[in-house]
Design an enzyme around this catalytic site. Structure first.
Site, PDB file in Angstrom:
ATOM      1  N   SER A  10      -0.532   0.824   7.453  1.00  0.00           N
ATOM      2  CA  SER A  10      -0.752   1.887   6.771  1.00  0.00           C
ATOM      3  C   SER A  10      -1.484   3.214   7.392  1.00  0.00           C
ATOM      4  O   SER A  10      -1.939   3.106   8.373  1.00  0.00           O
ATOM      5  CB  SER A  10      -1.832   1.438   5.345  1.00  0.00           C
ATOM      6  OG  SER A  10      -1.471   0.543   4.630  1.00  0.00           O
ATOM      7  N   ASP A  65      -5.791   1.687   9.068  1.00  0.00           N
ATOM      8  CA  ASP A  65      -5.678   2.288   7.787  1.00  0.00           C
ATOM      9  C   ASP A  65      -6.121   3.802   7.930  1.00  0.00           C
ATOM     10  O   ASP A  65      -7.042   4.254   7.242  1.00  0.00           O
ATOM     11  CB  ASP A  65      -6.206   1.660   6.709  1.00  0.00           C
ATOM     12  CG  ASP A  65      -5.801   0.085   6.351  1.00  0.00           C
ATOM     13  OD1 ASP A  65      -4.837  -0.254   7.198  1.00  0.00           O
ATOM     14  OD2 ASP A  65      -6.628  -0.727   5.721  1.00  0.00           O
ATOM     15  N   ASP A  85       0.855  -1.251  -0.116  1.00  0.00           N
ATOM     16  CA  ASP A  85       0.010  -0.071  -0.031  1.00  0.00           C
ATOM     17  C   ASP A  85       0.890   1.396   0.176  1.00  0.00           C
ATOM     18  O   ASP A  85       1.585   1.360   0.573  1.00  0.00           O
ATOM     19  CB  ASP A  85      -0.859   0.249   1.238  1.00  0.00           C
ATOM     20  CG  ASP A  85      -1.705  -1.226   1.519  1.00  0.00           C
ATOM     21  OD1 ASP A  85      -1.887  -2.054   0.476  1.00  0.00           O
ATOM     22  OD2 ASP A  85      -2.485  -1.134   2.518  1.00  0.00           O
ATOM     23  N   GLU A 140     -10.846  -1.890   3.390  1.00  0.00           N
ATOM     24  CA  GLU A 140      -9.676  -1.569   3.973  1.00  0.00           C
ATOM     25  C   GLU A 140      -9.108  -0.241   3.206  1.00  0.00           C
ATOM     26  O   GLU A 140      -9.806   0.332   2.278  1.00  0.00           O
ATOM     27  CB  GLU A 140      -8.443  -2.530   3.298  1.00  0.00           C
ATOM     28  CG  GLU A 140      -8.472  -3.873   3.998  1.00  0.00           C
ATOM     29  CD  GLU A 140      -7.270  -4.817   3.623  1.00  0.00           C
ATOM     30  OE1 GLU A 140      -6.542  -5.113   4.706  1.00  0.00           O
ATOM     31  OE2 GLU A 140      -6.992  -4.955   2.368  1.00  0.00           O
TER      32      GLU A 140
END
Length: 500
Positions: A95, A169, A38, A221
């Site tokens: 992330s 995230d 990511d 996500e």
């Protein structure tokens, strides 16, 4: 004998290095070595575009998650720097995002200017919560906040949800109207995006949840929230609309992808438009976890160019993972409402125009073997369509391999066929991607980016996008247009080659 062995070793090593590097993209970012997934912390500051990313600095596979770091001046030529935020003794760095705290709301910066990263700390699958780090030197070094975690557990209208194994995230942005920082963060298995607010980036208040709609075939996500301009058909900006992106399932069952929602956001609650959901950002297999850039006036996003279905398997042995081209987002208002438009950001001095032609019948180009100097190029073309037969082009053509982009006027579908594109990473890799793509005034425009192992197709000014990995095993520098004389004509075509 020793000399012969050394020469043989050097030749073998050279051939192996070539084999590994022949698929490495040139105008997309890939790490020098080891694993990447990511994008994180996309931000502009002091003339530099920053790309932080999920990175394993130790191995060429997922694990030891840390934040890698690269910078660019044009979003095409990237320089990789040292690992920005390494894993801790107990936690991996998952992330998150980075903001420019230009008014020093956090109190970390004496000169009122610095970067704040907010990310998920993952305690090896047992617990996830939100942490903060800050940088005073343009993101080169980072200090983990002594008061971590800043959000130890998720909340709801009923109170604390307790410590959770999956709560991750965070995507942060400044909401001008409420003069607060906003965090969008997910509860993956509950298919929810949560919104929190803060005045100082350290203390956060739960505001609302959004979820239970759209595609719920896979966990949610990497949320991304951005305010996108709306233009009329004459190109005049007339308004804005909020866009909420979620990484989950793609159009095809079993593959990851990205869906999006449009609506209004008042600083507390996201209210989706009355539309048929889901809608997908990309109709290919290889676009995931895209998030917006912070501290820029444009709506720009960047995504990971792979799919969790086979992400560990590509034959790029020195590295795994590459990033998409940066896309500028906008909406176009028409009779049917507003349509999302994604345009590639590709301005650079590295492009060399090698071909420009106009007004060419399809039959005149059918079968002509065009050839580029490399497998890194950009094709732009406009077709005027009069018939009902399929037409299109074949790219990365080599011995017994090709990738085919075609259009079916009857079904109004554009497709990308990689079933004969070369090396197949596993049984799920050969595929044909299809997307509904109505002609605009009997015309189809294509903007195609080819970068060794990456193909991105932007159709009708980016109203439809297909992104796929391919791994040609031969020279594969040829491309061909196909169609028949009754089908229509090629109104214009331009070709640029990328030069380092």
């Amino acid at each position: 004998m020793a000399r012969f062995t050394l020469i043989f070793f050097l030749i073998s090593y050279s051939l192996q290095s070539f084999s590994q590097e022949r698929w490495r993209p040139e105008f997309h970012f890939s790490p020098e070595k080891n694993w990447m997934n990511d994008p994180n912390g996309l931000v502009y500051l002091n003339g530099e575009w920053h790309l932080f990313f999920q990175h394993n600095p130790l191995e060429n596979k997922w694990g030891h998650m840390s934040w890698g770091h690269a910078v660019s001046h044009d979003l095409l030529n990237w320089t990789e720097l040292e690992v920005a935020i390494p894993e801790g003794e107990e936690e991996w760095i998952f992330s998150g995002s980075v903001v420019n705290d230009k008014n020093n709301t956090s109190g970390f910066f004496e000169d009122n200017n610095g970067l704040v990263a907010i990310y998920t700390a993952d305690y090896h699958g047992k617990l996830e919560n939100q942490h903060l780090a800050y940088s005073k030197d343009n993101g080169r070094t980072w200090v983990k906040y002594a008061g971590n975690p800043i959000i130890p557990q998720a909340w709801s209208a009923q109170g604390s949800l307790g410590e959770l194994k999956e709560f991750r995230d965070p995507n942060i942005f400044w909401h001008q109207e409420s003069e607060k920082w906003i965090m969008a963060v997910v509860l993956p298995k509950q298919y929810k995006v949560q919104f929190y607010s803060s005045t100082n980036l350290k203390t956060w208040k739960w505001e609302s949840d959004f979820g239970g709609v759209g595609d719920m075939r896979k966990i949610w996500e990497c949320p991304g929230m951005t305010k996108v301009p709306i233009y009329d058909v004459d190109g005049k900006q007339i308004d804005f609309k909020w866009l909420l992106m979620v990484s989950s399932s793609g159009p095809d069952d079993g593959y990851t992808g990205m869906q999006y929602f449009t609506g209004n956001f008042d600083g507390k609650t996201f209210s989706p438009d009355n539309e048929q959901w889901p809608k997908y950002l990309d109709h290919g297999k290889d676009f995931y976890a895209a998030i917006p850039f912070n501290n820029t006036s444009k709506s720009l996003i960047l995504g990971w160019f792979s799919n969790w279905k086979y992400a560990q398997k590509p034959p790029t042995n020195a590295y795994k993972g590459q990033m998409s081209i940066v896309r500028e987002l906008s909406f176009v208002k028409n009779r049917d409402g507003v349509t999302l438009r994604q345009r590639p950001v590709v301005e650079s001095q590295n492009w060399n125009k090698v071909l420009q032609m106009e007004q060419m019948p399809l039959s005149s180009s059918n079968g002509i073997d065009w050839r580029t100097q490399s497998r890194t190029y950009r094709l732009q073309m406009t077709f005027e369509v009069n018939g009902s037969d399929n037409f299109g082009l074949k790219i990365l053509v080599g011995e017994n391999e090709q990738t085919v982009i075609s259009y079916n006027p009857n079904s109004q579908e554009i497709s990308l066929d990689r079933t004969q594109s070369g090396h197949s990473v596993d049984l799920s890799f050969p595929s044909i991607e299809r997307a509904f793509c109505p002609l605009i005034r009997n015309r189809l425009t294509l903007d195609i980016l080819v970068d060794n192992s990456m193909v991105e197709v932007f159709a009708n000014d980016g109203q439809v996008v297909i992104s796929d990995l391919v791994f040609p095993e031969t020279d594969a520098k040829s491309w061909k247009i196909f169609g028949n004389e009754n089908q229509g004509k090629l109104m214009d075509i331009s070709v640029w080659e990328w030069e380092k």
